[in-house]
Scaffold this active site. Structure first.
Site, short mmCIF file in Angstrom:
data_model
loop_
_atom_site.label_atom_id
_atom_site.label_comp_id
_atom_site.label_asym_id
_atom_site.label_seq_id
_atom_site.Cartn_x
_atom_site.Cartn_y
_atom_site.Cartn_z
N CYS A 132 0.81 -1.22 0.00
CA CYS A 132 0.00 0.00 0.00
C CYS A 132 0.84 1.27 0.00
O CYS A 132 0.57 2.22 -0.74
CB CYS A 132 -0.96 -0.01 1.18
SG CYS A 132 -0.19 -0.43 2.77
N HIS A 244 -3.07 6.56 4.21
CA HIS A 244 -1.63 6.63 4.45
C HIS A 244 -1.09 7.97 3.95
O HIS A 244 -1.48 8.46 2.88
CB HIS A 244 -0.89 5.52 3.70
CG HIS A 244 -1.06 4.16 4.29
ND1 HIS A 244 -1.78 3.90 5.43
CD2 HIS A 244 -0.60 2.93 3.85
CE1 HIS A 244 -1.73 2.60 5.69
NE2 HIS A 244 -1.03 2.00 4.75
#
Length: 341
Positions: A132, A244
């Site tokens: 990710c 994130h």
């Protein structure tokens, strides 16, 4: 006419997101199957917001023969058993685990960055989805690398608890609630308290003192973008549920000003530049949730090197960092090879 698509690990965070995105993007589907572990067999799960309910099927008994694409979000242990089985039965596997990413005969794909690499899928019938934190980083780096050739990258990540799955999200919620009422906030999933705290540790430690998450960012960026790029990462878990963030410093071989970088990023695929240089003129994790873009802010010159810039990068890790990228790979696969929809 569409594809027969199986989502493996359909009851997890990423699996549910895959189903939602397949429906949202109107991926051409003739038949859809939700597949998961025996403990989820028989439960019902919604196919996005279509109103269609899917009965979860047992991975141990699922026959992939005749299925076109399997999106795997089942973790490395289950993937190791069932992905080769699916691939051998003629179904193309798009895997979200770390299991196959560094296999030389398995393409590691971010469609905006290295679409041509997908042509190598026929060697194993498996395509890997990157980590990710890597996915959003290489989307940001690609157009800048094309313009001025990147020499070195220093990145610090601020990674949400959803990257650790449902257990991570539950732990942040429970610890936050317990702290407010004066109860214990003992860690279970994480190594230390995550509520109102940050933890500079994701995945296991390696011999050189780095963590496996940091190693993944290095080797995956090299495989996807350019093996010549030098990269160092510090990966940190933060008390954010989804999204994130990354503080990225980039050194180039050739001259590239912050102003030129902004112009390039504004036109680049998969990127939204929000850089107003004023209070609130940047994107935070809360604002990117549910969106597929990689958001870039705080682009500025780095005066400590001859050719360098710094930037802030934010993305929904369950989407571009996982489920969306997998679906985009499936779309790319269809356009270039399967050609049904």
């Amino acid at each position: 006419m569409g594809y027969r698509v199986a989502v493996v690990g359909a009851t997890g965070n990423v699996g549910r997101e895959m189903l939602a995105i397949l429906a949202e993007r109107e991926f051409p589907i003739a038949e859809i199957a939700a597949v998961a572990s025996p403990r989820s067999t028989g439960s019902m799960i919604e196919f996005g917001e279509t109103g269609k309910m899917l009965k979860v099927q047992n991975i141990e008994h699922f026959d992939f023969t005749g299925w076109d694409i399997a999106l795997f979000a089942a973790g490395s242990a289950a993937t190791k058993i069932y992905a080769p089985k699916a691939a051998s039965q003629g179904c193309v596997v798009i895997d979200n685990s770390s299991l196959y990413r560094m296999e030389p005969d398995v393409p590691l794909i971010v469609p905006e960055v290295n679409p041509d690499a997908i042509d190598g899928y026929t060697q194993r019938n498996i395509i890997a989805n990157p980590n990710c934190s890597t996915a959003q980083l290489v989307v940001a780096l690609k157009p800048l690398h094309d313009a001025a050739t990147i020499k070195r990258v220093v990145v610090a990540t601020y990674q949400s608890v959803s990257g650790a799955g449902k257990e991570g999200m539950d732990e942040l919620f429970e610890q936050s609630r317990n702290i407010f009422v004066g109860d214990s906030a003992e860690p279970k999933k994480f190594t230390k308290q995550i509520a109102f705290n940050i933890i500079p540790h994701i995945d296991v430690f390696l011999d050189d003192g780095s963590t496996k998450e940091e190693w993944k960012m290095v080797v995956e960026t090299k495989k996807i973008l350019d093996p010549k790029i030098k990269l160092t990462a510090t990966c940190v878990r933060v008390p954010v549920f989804v999204g994130h963030s990354e503080a990225v410093n980039i050194e180039f071989e050739n001259e590239l000003s912050a102003e030129d970088a902004q112009k390039i990023l504004r036109e680049a695929p998969g990127i939204m530049l929000v850089d107003k240089r004023e209070d609130g003129g940047y994107v935070t994790p809360v604002e990117c949730v549910g969106d597929g873009a990689t958001y870039i802010s705080r682009v500025r010159d780095d005066s400590t090197v001859e050719n360098g810039i710094s930037l802030w990068c934010v993305s929904d890790n369950l989407r571009k960092g996982a489920a969306l990228n997998a679906v985009q790979i499936a779309e790319l696969l269809g356009r270039r090879h399967l050609k049904k929809g």
